[in-house]
Design a protein around this motif. Structure first.
Motif, short mmCIF file in Angstrom:
data_model
loop_
_atom_site.label_atom_id
_atom_site.label_comp_id
_atom_site.label_asym_id
_atom_site.label_seq_id
_atom_site.Cartn_x
_atom_site.Cartn_y
_atom_site.Cartn_z
N THR A 194 0.82 -1.21 0.00
CA THR A 194 0.00 0.00 0.00
C THR A 194 0.85 1.26 0.00
O THR A 194 0.45 2.29 -0.56
CB THR A 194 -0.94 0.01 1.22
N TYR A 195 2.04 1.21 0.61
CA TYR A 195 2.91 2.39 0.61
C TYR A 195 3.46 2.63 -0.79
O TYR A 195 3.51 3.78 -1.25
CB TYR A 195 4.04 2.20 1.61
N ALA A 196 3.84 1.56 -1.48
CA ALA A 196 4.31 1.72 -2.86
C ALA A 196 3.21 2.35 -3.71
O ALA A 196 3.47 3.23 -4.55
CB ALA A 196 4.72 0.36 -3.43
N GLU A 197 1.97 1.92 -3.50
CA GLU A 197 0.84 2.49 -4.25
C GLU A 197 0.61 3.94 -3.87
O GLU A 197 0.28 4.77 -4.73
CB GLU A 197 -0.41 1.66 -4.00
N ASP B 181 3.98 1.19 -9.33
CA ASP B 181 3.51 -0.17 -9.58
C ASP B 181 4.17 -1.05 -8.51
O ASP B 181 5.38 -1.28 -8.54
CB ASP B 181 3.93 -0.61 -10.98
N TRP B 182 3.38 -1.54 -7.56
CA TRP B 182 3.98 -2.19 -6.39
C TRP B 182 4.73 -3.46 -6.75
O TRP B 182 5.75 -3.79 -6.13
CB TRP B 182 2.94 -2.45 -5.31
N LYS B 183 4.27 -4.19 -7.77
CA LYS B 183 4.97 -5.40 -8.17
C LYS B 183 6.31 -5.07 -8.82
O LYS B 183 7.31 -5.78 -8.63
CB LYS B 183 4.11 -6.23 -9.12
N GLU B 184 6.34 -3.98 -9.55
CA GLU B 184 7.59 -3.53 -10.17
C GLU B 184 8.60 -3.16 -9.10
O GLU B 184 9.79 -3.52 -9.17
CB GLU B 184 7.29 -2.33 -11.07
N VAL B 185 8.15 -2.44 -8.06
CA VAL B 185 9.03 -2.06 -6.96
C VAL B 185 9.54 -3.31 -6.24
O VAL B 185 10.73 -3.43 -5.94
CB VAL B 185 8.28 -1.14 -5.97
N PHE C 56 -5.93 -13.91 -0.32
CA PHE C 56 -4.48 -13.93 -0.09
C PHE C 56 -3.67 -13.71 -1.36
O PHE C 56 -2.46 -13.92 -1.35
CB PHE C 56 -4.08 -15.29 0.52
N SER C 57 -4.32 -13.31 -2.44
CA SER C 57 -3.63 -13.31 -3.74
C SER C 57 -2.37 -12.44 -3.73
O SER C 57 -1.31 -12.88 -4.22
CB SER C 57 -4.59 -12.84 -4.85
N ASP C 58 -2.43 -11.23 -3.19
CA ASP C 58 -1.26 -10.34 -3.21
C ASP C 58 -0.16 -10.85 -2.28
O ASP C 58 1.03 -10.81 -2.63
CB ASP C 58 -1.66 -8.92 -2.81
N GLU D 208 7.31 -15.10 -4.81
CA GLU D 208 8.41 -14.47 -5.52
C GLU D 208 9.68 -14.47 -4.66
O GLU D 208 10.78 -14.65 -5.18
CB GLU D 208 8.04 -13.03 -5.92
N ALA D 209 9.50 -14.26 -3.36
CA ALA D 209 10.65 -14.34 -2.46
C ALA D 209 11.19 -15.76 -2.42
O ALA D 209 12.41 -15.99 -2.47
CB ALA D 209 10.24 -13.89 -1.06
#
Length: 336
Positions: free
Chosen positions: A48-51, A56-60, A91-93, A100-101
């Motif tokens: 939410t902070y990236a947004e 783009d939070w996934k890009e970050v 839980f998708s996000d 990814e981690a």
């Protein structure tokens, strides 16, 4: 010249203070980490902070993993995001972040509860509004159980952090701290999984007495330059690194049992991010201040610190200034 009773008491108090200072200074010197001491660096990440920064939070997130090459992340299971309706979970996000981690062998500290990092600190779903405390307590415990059950088979999750600064009652839009509820959460997670539990507290405004022994690992904040409406910017010059070690020792914790859960690596935003210029931001964080904060953290003798604000590094890079991003990457890679 003989001292009167009043002056004699003052003299004795003065001697005691001097002796105490000398003892503390001597202890600090004797426990000072040697030059070979290494600290590794992870990062906290908040979607939410990236947004909020317009990113783009996934890009970050991918840039943090692949460009900064962070090897340990502290992730947040925000209640209002993962349980939008009672008993209905999304839980998708969070799944995506943890997977990814895992692909990159990145360790994860997963933070669960109702009070998690970033303002407003407490993240209740809207459907809990108006509930009696006993009722939302039950929903909270059920939510935590759902999370632990879902992620306990991920071997890259190394620590469960339960709540964030749970007994700090002076910061955030939150109910009064509830130690009894906290203990119920701890007992629940312990009954389900054997991984260590971390409990956190303020590094600047707490003795840690109430929190240091509640979990297996203790996490402290470390903010060097802050702002408030009474004093403006304030630098915590008086909080020598030794006093973090001293509080750990006084609370029966070894250096290996202490993590810096939030090491300041972004500006302190008086009035909110949208109201502060880049020039103003640099008053409390830039590449040189980041170096200084990391050097300060190393002097505590603790083994790991989670950088707070790497999303902001990326945002600043997008504005054409990559100095903090480059400095952070250099420092992370030199130690990890």
């Amino acid at each position: 010249m003989r001292l009167t009773g009043y002056k004699k008491v003052l003299f004795i108090i003065g001697v005691i203070i001097i002796v105490l200072v000398l003892v503390i200074v001597s202890w600090c010197v004797m426990t000072k980490p040697d030059a070979s001491h290494r600290m590794t660096y992870g990062a906290s990440f908040t979607k939410t902070y990236a947004e909020e920064l317009g990113l783009d939070w996934k890009e970050v997130y991918n840039a943090i993993l692949d460009d900064l090459e962070i090897k340990s992340l502290r992730l947040m299971a925000y209640w209002n995001e993962i349980e939008p309706a009672p008993g209905i979970f999304n839980f998708s996000d969070l799944d995506w972040q943890i997977r990814e981690a895992q692909k990159r062998d990145v360790e994860v500290v997963l933070t669960v509860g109702y009070k998690l990092p970033r303002w407003p600190e407490c993240y209740f779903p809207a459907w809990t509004n108006g509930m009696e405390s006993e009722e939302w307590h039950l929903h909270l415990l059920a939510m935590i159980e759902e999370i632990v059950e879902r992620y306990q088979n991920y071997d890259n999750i190394i620590i469960w952090q339960i709540e964030n600064e749970p007994l700090v009652g002076w910061f955030g839009v939150c109910p009064e701290p509830n130690k009894e509820l906290l203990m119920q959460e701890i007992e629940l997670v312990r009954s389900m999984d054997s991984r260590p539990i971390m409990i956190t507290d303020s590094g600047e405004l707490s003795t840690w007495v109430r929190t240091a022994k509640l979990g297996d690992i203790f996490g402290t904040t470390m903010y060097r330059t802050v702002w408030n409406k009474y004093f403006g910017y304030f630098h915590h010059w008086e909080m020598l690194p030794c006093f973090y070690r001293l509080r750990a020792a006084l609370n029966g914790r070894s250096n290996d049992e202490i993590i810096i859960s939030e090491l300041q690596a972004e500006p302190w935003f008086p009035g909110g991010f949208s109201k502060i210029s880049i020039k103003e931001q640099r008053k409390s964080m830039d590449a040189e201040k980041l170096r200084q904060n990391i050097d300060y953290a190393k002097k505590t003798g603790f083994s790991r610190a989670y950088l707070w604000g790497v999303e902001w590094w990326y945002w600043l890079r997008e504005q054409g200034d990559d100095s903090v991003w480059r400095t952070g990457r250099e420092l992370i890679n030199s130690t990890n």
